[in-house]
Design a protein around this motif. Structure first.
Motif, PDB file in Angstrom:
ATOM      1  N   GLY B 512       0.783  -1.240   0.000  1.00 42.12           N
ATOM      2  CA  GLY B 512       0.000   0.000   0.000  1.00 42.12           C
ATOM      3  C   GLY B 512       0.811   1.284   0.000  1.00 42.12           C
ATOM      4  N   ASN B 513       2.106   1.220  -0.232  1.00 47.17           N
ATOM      5  CA  ASN B 513       2.909   2.446  -0.286  1.00 47.17           C
ATOM      6  C   ASN B 513       2.906   3.097  -1.663  1.00 47.17           C
ATOM      7  N   ILE B 514       2.593   2.309  -2.689  1.00 47.15           N
ATOM      8  CA  ILE B 514       2.421   2.843  -4.044  1.00 47.15           C
ATOM      9  C   ILE B 514       1.060   2.359  -4.529  1.00 47.15           C
ATOM     10  N   LYS B 515       0.290   3.264  -5.163  1.00 50.61           N
ATOM     11  CA  LYS B 515      -1.044   2.849  -5.618  1.00 50.61           C
ATOM     12  C   LYS B 515      -1.295   3.116  -7.100  1.00 50.61           C
ATOM     13  N   PHE B 516      -0.259   3.615  -7.786  1.00 52.03           N
ATOM     14  CA  PHE B 516      -0.395   3.855  -9.230  1.00 52.03           C
ATOM     15  C   PHE B 516       0.902   3.401  -9.884  1.00 52.03           C
ATOM     16  N   ALA B 517       0.802   2.532 -10.874  1.00 52.39           N
ATOM     17  CA  ALA B 517       2.007   2.100 -11.601  1.00 52.39           C
ATOM     18  C   ALA B 517       1.714   2.119 -13.095  1.00 52.39           C
ATOM     19  N   TRP B 518       2.643   2.708 -13.848  1.00 46.64           N
ATOM     20  CA  TRP B 518       2.531   2.751 -15.313  1.00 46.64           C
ATOM     21  C   TRP B 518       3.664   1.901 -15.873  1.00 46.64           C
ATOM     22  N   VAL B 519       3.290   0.807 -16.510  1.00 51.32           N
ATOM     23  CA  VAL B 519       4.261  -0.130 -17.081  1.00 51.32           C
ATOM     24  C   VAL B 519       4.558   0.285 -18.515  1.00 51.32           C
ATOM     25  N   GLN B 520       5.825   0.521 -18.826  1.00 54.09           N
ATOM     26  CA  GLN B 520       6.207   0.955 -20.171  1.00 54.09           C
ATOM     27  C   GLN B 520       7.290   0.051 -20.762  1.00 54.09           C
ATOM     28  N   VAL B 521       7.026  -0.483 -21.945  1.00 55.10           N
ATOM     29  CA  VAL B 521       8.020  -1.206 -22.745  1.00 55.10           C
ATOM     30  C   VAL B 521       8.625  -2.405 -22.003  1.00 55.10           C
ATOM     31  N   ASN B 522       7.839  -3.032 -21.167  1.00 58.59           N
ATOM     32  CA  ASN B 522       8.329  -4.275 -20.542  1.00 58.59           C
ATOM     33  C   ASN B 522       7.167  -5.020 -19.897  1.00 58.59           C
ATOM     34  N   ASN B 523       7.464  -6.158 -19.330  1.00 54.83           N
ATOM     35  CA  ASN B 523       6.430  -7.084 -18.869  1.00 54.83           C
ATOM     36  C   ASN B 523       6.757  -7.531 -17.443  1.00 54.83           C
ATOM     37  N   PRO B 524       6.716  -6.602 -16.483  1.00 56.39           N
ATOM     38  CA  PRO B 524       7.265  -6.895 -15.153  1.00 56.39           C
ATOM     39  C   PRO B 524       6.473  -7.938 -14.366  1.00 56.39           C
ATOM     40  N   PHE B 525       5.192  -8.055 -14.679  1.00 56.79           N
ATOM     41  CA  PHE B 525       4.429  -9.014 -13.878  1.00 56.79           C
ATOM     42  C   PHE B 525       4.726 -10.460 -14.289  1.00 56.79           C
ATOM     43  N   GLN B 526       5.370 -10.632 -15.446  1.00 55.61           N
ATOM     44  CA  GLN B 526       5.889 -11.967 -15.780  1.00 55.61           C
ATOM     45  C   GLN B 526       7.368 -12.078 -15.413  1.00 55.61           C
ATOM     46  N   ALA B 527       8.063 -10.958 -15.435  1.00 59.47           N
ATOM     47  CA  ALA B 527       9.520 -11.006 -15.322  1.00 59.47           C
ATOM     48  C   ALA B 527      10.028 -10.897 -13.885  1.00 59.47           C
ATOM     49  N   THR B 528       9.194 -10.507 -12.959  1.00 55.94           N
ATOM     50  CA  THR B 528       9.674 -10.342 -11.590  1.00 55.94           C
ATOM     51  C   THR B 528       9.499 -11.640 -10.801  1.00 55.94           C
ATOM     52  N   ALA B 529      10.542 -12.008 -10.074  1.00 54.37           N
ATOM     53  CA  ALA B 529      10.523 -13.268  -9.339  1.00 54.37           C
ATOM     54  C   ALA B 529       9.483 -13.239  -8.211  1.00 54.37           C
ATOM     55  N   ASN B 530       9.010 -14.417  -7.844  1.00 53.54           N
ATOM     56  CA  ASN B 530       7.983 -14.564  -6.808  1.00 53.54           C
ATOM     57  C   ASN B 530       6.701 -13.870  -7.254  1.00 53.54           C
ATOM     58  N   ALA B 531       6.332 -14.107  -8.521  1.00 54.63           N
ATOM     59  CA  ALA B 531       5.310 -13.319  -9.210  1.00 54.63           C
ATOM     60  C   ALA B 531       3.913 -13.411  -8.603  1.00 54.63           C
ATOM     61  N   ASN B 532       3.596 -14.513  -7.946  1.00 54.40           N
ATOM     62  CA  ASN B 532       2.238 -14.634  -7.383  1.00 54.40           C
ATOM     63  C   ASN B 532       1.888 -13.455  -6.487  1.00 54.40           C
ATOM     64  N   HIS B 533       2.870 -13.026  -5.679  1.00 55.60           N
ATOM     65  CA  HIS B 533       2.631 -11.888  -4.788  1.00 55.60           C
ATOM     66  C   HIS B 533       2.229 -10.641  -5.572  1.00 55.60           C
ATOM     67  N   TRP B 534       2.941 -10.409  -6.680  1.00 53.63           N
ATOM     68  CA  TRP B 534       2.767  -9.117  -7.374  1.00 53.63           C
ATOM     69  C   TRP B 534       1.516  -9.112  -8.229  1.00 53.63           C
ATOM     70  N   ILE B 535       1.142 -10.297  -8.734  1.00 49.27           N
ATOM     71  CA  ILE B 535      -0.104 -10.382  -9.499  1.00 49.27           C
ATOM     72  C   ILE B 535      -1.289 -10.094  -8.574  1.00 49.27           C
ATOM     73  N   GLU B 536      -1.241 -10.679  -7.390  1.00 45.11           N
ATOM     74  CA  GLU B 536      -2.307 -10.397  -6.409  1.00 45.11           C
ATOM     75  C   GLU B 536      -2.309  -8.907  -6.065  1.00 45.11           C
ATOM     76  N   ALA B 537      -1.110  -8.339  -5.894  1.00 43.43           N
ATOM     77  CA  ALA B 537      -1.014  -6.925  -5.515  1.00 43.43           C
ATOM     78  C   ALA B 537      -1.622  -6.027  -6.597  1.00 43.43           C
ATOM     79  N   ALA B 538      -1.370  -6.384  -7.862  1.00 44.13           N
ATOM     80  CA  ALA B 538      -1.896  -5.561  -8.959  1.00 44.13           C
ATOM     81  C   ALA B 538      -3.419  -5.544  -8.934  1.00 44.13           C
ATOM     82  N   ARG B 539      -3.993  -6.608  -8.494  1.00 38.02           N
ATOM     83  CA  ARG B 539      -5.451  -6.718  -8.515  1.00 38.02           C
ATOM     84  C   ARG B 539      -6.104  -6.180  -7.245  1.00 38.02           C
ATOM     85  N   LYS B 540      -5.312  -5.709  -6.296  1.00 36.25           N
ATOM     86  CA  LYS B 540      -5.894  -5.098  -5.087  1.00 36.25           C
ATOM     87  C   LYS B 540      -6.704  -3.871  -5.465  1.00 36.25           C
TER      88      LYS B 540
END
Lengths: 106, 913
Positions: B512-540
């Motif tokens: 909850g420290n960041i609530k807006f993210a703009w993804v440009q020219v990459n695919n971080p939700f596939q490329a970041t390790a331990n991805a389950n955490h971040w996919i859930e976070a994106a959908r919060k």
């Protein structure tokens, strides 16, 4: 119909043997060879691009091949684009399962 | 097709290929080629894929790309292409190309739980602005972020960084290059005081020895590989060493294949250093004049969170090691301590600090790394005999030390994606510097890159959370001052607090420290390790994710708004490759539908915010800096007014469409008839890509990062130029007086980088004299010890797990999987495993298996043969395939200095599905 230009490198003392092997592959013709450097250029004719890639793999698998890479190609095919929303874009749940998206198989 | 036509096409294809690879062709053949291609318009361009930076020629006809080929005049690839480069033209034409903005909607309104529906650009920006204001209003500049890229063009990276750092006053912009190059960068800065390699690819043709450290060049950098194999063939004394944790394609022509256990590259390098010391092989002329010895703390943690608040139960035992570890036998020897000792990781927050030591200290430090100790520790293939392995290590040291032999070390992700990535990079410089084999033709430690503009954009432009252009950093008041001057900003506009790096942006979204993210020219939700955490976070529910991409990636799927981006040949751009070569291209074809360049997207979005939105007082939790009130960025609106800005001026006008920039007119003769859809869509008559490039280049000119004027790169006789470009001349070997204008006259070498030159004195245990001495023009020879991987196979998770690339696919497969022939060549990621490991688990080749770690489980098809040969106890899975999703189970431990994730080692179990 695809025609690709492929660069092949072998050691100069294997040039003849390599050219003979290359000429024996389906759809492959040897056009240029350089006795000093061992450089060879062949064309490969293939029914489709998939066969084209398989053909390059066959070349790489020949003995004494140091380098084999595509250089250029000529193809006649439809490049139409489909402007519709990809069917599984909303399938967030799909990410939880191990599978390849269907649209890639079409 | 008639036979004559077919034969005609064959001979022209062959002639064109022959010309490309330097085989002479006849005038008749030349004429035939010209006839076959008479309707095509050829222009020079650059490959979209890896960091090698091959030149390609691009043919267009009627607004479509009809052919691409390797550029015979490109010094990098000399007419060749690898299979990815060969299909460059086709990545634009995937069947699922996104051509309109898509937003999650219900009943015509944005709804986080809604389905994607087409919207106009205005609707898209309206919602995006609303969500940005919500996050910014609640959390200040620290609550918004951009996840950028090593695939940004120079101009894309520059506009994104300037929007965030100069406009929003947020340092929360960090590229996926953090996953790829950060360890190399940290080591460059700590060792040389300046980023980027000193050598260039011509080192290959000058050297006698190439040592690959965790770089499977045959698959990942095929064109450089062809140059290496060429050199090997034409130079019989050329030796090639492949150090890897498993047997791969690069071993095929290697003289020496060394299979080592994960992390023990740290020990092998110290063994070489010990041999150099013991054989009295230190090049003292070089070392005395140009180097200083240094070391730093060992107890630096593993870049994980120091709390288990967000960890699932299974993750907690590894997470606890962030705070304290118990030393194992090998670490105890390597660090001169006792096995079983518990070491609190006290320097996790200050991992980068370091101090000068004496040569005697250095000697003491490398003393434990005997051949016996290192061989026992590092041998990676249980089926190889210890004696054989020792012979290999000794041979490697012999080649290093042979003073008649030139030697180049190459590495990529094996070193960089490493829990001690900065250390292991620095160790490589250690040995090259000890021997004086650095910064000369054929001699040097050479960090290769994975992305096309990791060097040119992500690093040089400074799209990282801590950086500004031209190697400057936000934490340095002089650097902020210089940037504010060049950017015409009021003093204290730039935020001095380092922002969140890419892994931390993910963690911040989760907590909850960041609530807006703009993804440009990459695919971080596939490329970041331990991805389950971040996919859930994106959908919060209170997070808003925007994803700009040409294709529906994993990141697009978890986003709330997708913006359709123009691809490489649909826009003007510039890339800078791994040998410091800047290359540019023109827009070749228009983007499809409503797709637009990323430059346009940022410029257009910036119109929605004004001086008073961002330049009033801003809260910034945790900010502590000289001249700043704690936790606050000051109000600079009054100062801005004095500079001629109105509080109602929008950021487009303040940052981008400045009086100087709008003088750079479009149309421009350099276009030679090519279009610019960014200009058309903006409805302007200035040339943003040129104006912004020139504005950016001012940061580096005269400061060791000089770029040539924009138009020079478009000249027909130019195929990119290696920076620094001074007086029209590029710099082939940096730090070398013969080639580098920045080396003082009369000096043979000068390691002139300015960063971190002043350091305190100490010994192997710590600082003894805090007064700093400046070591101007010197490089540092670091001692760094062996440290064990934080997660290792145990009874439950009994196999090493490593991720990486395959030849046919690049990164997350976003582009290459859209080219049917590449997709068919390797449609899904397979798990490579030793046949005996499969057998003992009752599994067979082609079985579908589960791979499970503490972080989750995924399914893949088992492979026990083929291009990669695993030692027993070790598995490898490529990460391009979103269906298999290798990064769901990978550990998000990072190098604590560089914050780059270690994707190369964690523990898994594998069983039949």
């Amino acid at each position: 119909m695809n025609i690709s230009g492929i660069y092949v490198l072998t050691s100069p003392d294997r040039l003849e043997e390599c050219c003979a092997n290359l000429a024996g592959l389906p759809g492959v013709e040897v056009h240029y060879r350089d006795v000093n450097s061992g450089k060879i250029v062949v064309t490969q004719e293939a029914d489709n691009v998939s066969a084209e890639v398989d053909g390059l793999k066959r070349i790489k698998a020949l003995p004494h091949i140091i380098v084999a890479e595509f250089v250029n190609h000529w193809f006649e095919e439809d490049q139409e684009m489909v402007s519709e929303i990809p069917p599984d874009l909303d399938d967030f749940e799909g990410l939880r399962h191990a599978r390849v998206p269907d649209y890639l198989h079409k | 097709m008639s036979i004559t036509r077919r034969d005609f096409m064959k001979s022209t294809v062959a002639a064109s290929a022959a010309a490309a690879v330097g085989i002479p062709i006849s005038q008749i053949a030349k004429a035939e080629v010209a006839e076959a291609e008479k309707d095509w318009q050829w222009d020079k361009a650059v490959c979209r894929f890896c960091g090698v930076g091959c030149g390609i020629m691009c043919a267009t006809k009627d607004g479509r790309i009809v052919a691409t080929k390797g550029d015979p005049d490109a010094p990098v690839n000399r007419g060749l292409n690898c299979i990815k480069g060969y299909f460059n033209g086709k990545i634009l034409y995937g069947k699922d190309r996104l051509t309109q903005p898509l937003m999650r909607m219900t009943d015509g309104k944005f709804d986080k739980q809604g389905k994607f529906a087409p919207v106009t650009w205005d609707q898209a920006f309206d919602e995006m602005e609303k969500q940005f204001r919500r996050a910014h209003g609640e959390l200040g500049p620290a609550g918004v972020s951009i996840i950028g890229s090593g695939q940004y063009t120079v101009q894309e990276g520059y506009v994104a960084a300037k929007f965030m750092k100069a406009g929003v006053r947020s340092n929360n912009i960090d590229p996926n290059a953090r996953h790829c190059m950060a360890s190399a960068v940290a080591a460059f800065i700590q060792t040389f005081g300046i980023d980027e390699p000193s050598g260039n690819y011509d080192d290959i043709e000058y050297t006698d020895t190439a040592v690959l450290w965790g770089a499977n060049m045959a698959e990942c950098h095929p064109i450089l590989w062809s140059r290496i194999t060429d050199r090997k063939l034409s130079h019989p004394d050329m030796k090639l060493v492949n150090l890897s944790t498993f047997g791969n394609m690069s071993s095929s022509v290697a003289d020496l294949e060394i299979i080592f256990k994960p992390n023990t590259d740290l020990a092998i390098q110290n063994y070489i250093a010990r041999e150099i010391v013991h054989r009295d092989a230190v090049n003292w002329d070089f070392v005395n004049k140009h180097c200083v010895f240094a070391t730093g703390p060992y107890d630096i943690g593993y870049g994980m969170r120091n709390t288990d608040k967000f960890a699932h139960d299974a993750e907690k035992d590894i997470q606890a090691k962030e705070n304290a570890v118990v030393l194992d036998e090998a670490e105890a020897v390597a660090q001169r301590r006792k096995a079983g000792e518990t070491v609190e990781q006290k320097n996790a927050g200050g991992a980068g600090k370091h101090w000068q030591i004496s040569y005697d200290d250095f000697k003491t430090a490398v003393e434990p790394y005997t051949l016996d100790f290192v061989a026992e520790l590092s041998k990676g293939d249980p089926d190889e005999s210890l004696d054989d392995f020792k012979v290999k290590l000794k041979q490697l040291a012999d080649w290093f030390i042979d003073d008649q032999r030139k030697l180049v070390s190459f590495w990529t992700m094996g070193f960089n994606q490493h829990q001690r990535g900065t250390w292991v990079n620095e160790q490589c410089y250690m040995n090259h510097l000890l021997l004086g084999k650095q910064a000369q033709p054929g001699n040097g430690a050479f960090s290769l890159t994975g992305q096309p503009s990791a060097c040119g954009t992500a690093r040089e432009v400074g799209t990282f959370a801590h950086r500004l252009p031209a190697d400057m950093v936000v934490a340095n008041p002089k650097h902020r001052e210089r940037s504010e001057k060049l950017w015409k900003l009021p003093a204290k506009t730039i935020n001095p607090k380092v922002g969140s790096h890419i892994v931390k942006i993910m963690r911040d979204l989760e907590d909850g420290n960041i609530k807006f993210a703009w993804v440009q020219v990459n695919n971080p939700f596939q490329a970041t390790a331990n991805a389950n955490h971040w996919i859930e976070a994106a959908r919060k529910s209170d997070n808003f994710i925007v994803c700009s991409d040409p294709y529906p990636t994993v990141s697009a799927k978890v986003a709330d708004l997708i913006l359709p981006s123009a691809m490489i040949f649909e826009k003007w751009g510039a890339y800078g490759n791994a040998e410091r070569r800047t290359q540019m291209w023109r827009e070749q074809v228009p983007p499809p539908g409503q797709a637009r360049s990323d430059v346009w997207q940022v410029l257009e979005f910036s119109k929605r915010f004004t001086v008073k939105d961002f330049w009033g007082e801003q809260k910034l939790p945790g900010l502590k800096a000289d001249g700043f009130e704690d936790g606050k960025l000051p109000d600079v609106i009054a100062a801005a007014r004095d500079m001629g800005y109105s509080p109602d001026d929008n950021m487009y006008k303040v940052l981008f469409a400045t009086p100087a920039n709008t003088k750079v007119a479009w149309p421009d003769p350099v276009a030679k008839g090519h279009d610019n859809h960014t200009v058309v869509a903006l409805g302007e008559n200035w040339f943003p890509e040129k104006a912004l490039f020139e504005e950016y280049a001012e940061f580096g000119r005269g400061h060791e990062h000089d770029l040539a004027p924009f138009d020079v790169y478009y000249r027909d006789d130019v195929r990119g130029l290696k920076w620094p470009v001074v007086d029209g001349k590029e710099t082939p070997w940096r730090f070398n007086g013969e080639y580098d204008p920045y080396v003082p006259k009369g000096e043979k070498f000068a390691f002139y980088g300015k960063a971190l030159k002043a350091i305190p004195k100490g010994n192997l245990d710590g600082v003894t004299d805090p007064n700093k001495t400046a070591h101007t023009d010197k490089a540092k020879i670091f001692f760094r010890p062996y440290a064990a991987p934080v997660e290792q196979p145990d009874k439950n998770y009994d196999l090493w797990y490593c991720t990486g690339r395959v030849l046919e696919h690049w990164h997350t497969g976003t582009m290459t999987r859209r080219v049917p022939e590449l997709h068919r060549a390797v449609p899904t990621a397979t798990l490579f495993m030793h046949p005996a490991d499969a057998q003992s688990r009752n599994m067979q080749r082609k079985d579908v298996v589960w791979i499970e770690s503490r972080r989750g489980k995924i399914k893949a098809v088992l492979e026990t043969q083929g291009r990669d040969r695993m030692p027993k106890g070790y598995v490898f899975l490529p990460f391009f395939d979103e269906g298999v999703f290798a990064n769901k189970i990978a550990l998000d431990a990072t190098c604590p200095i560089s914050k780059e994730t270690d994707y190369k080692k964690c523990a898994v179990k594998v069983y039949k599905a």
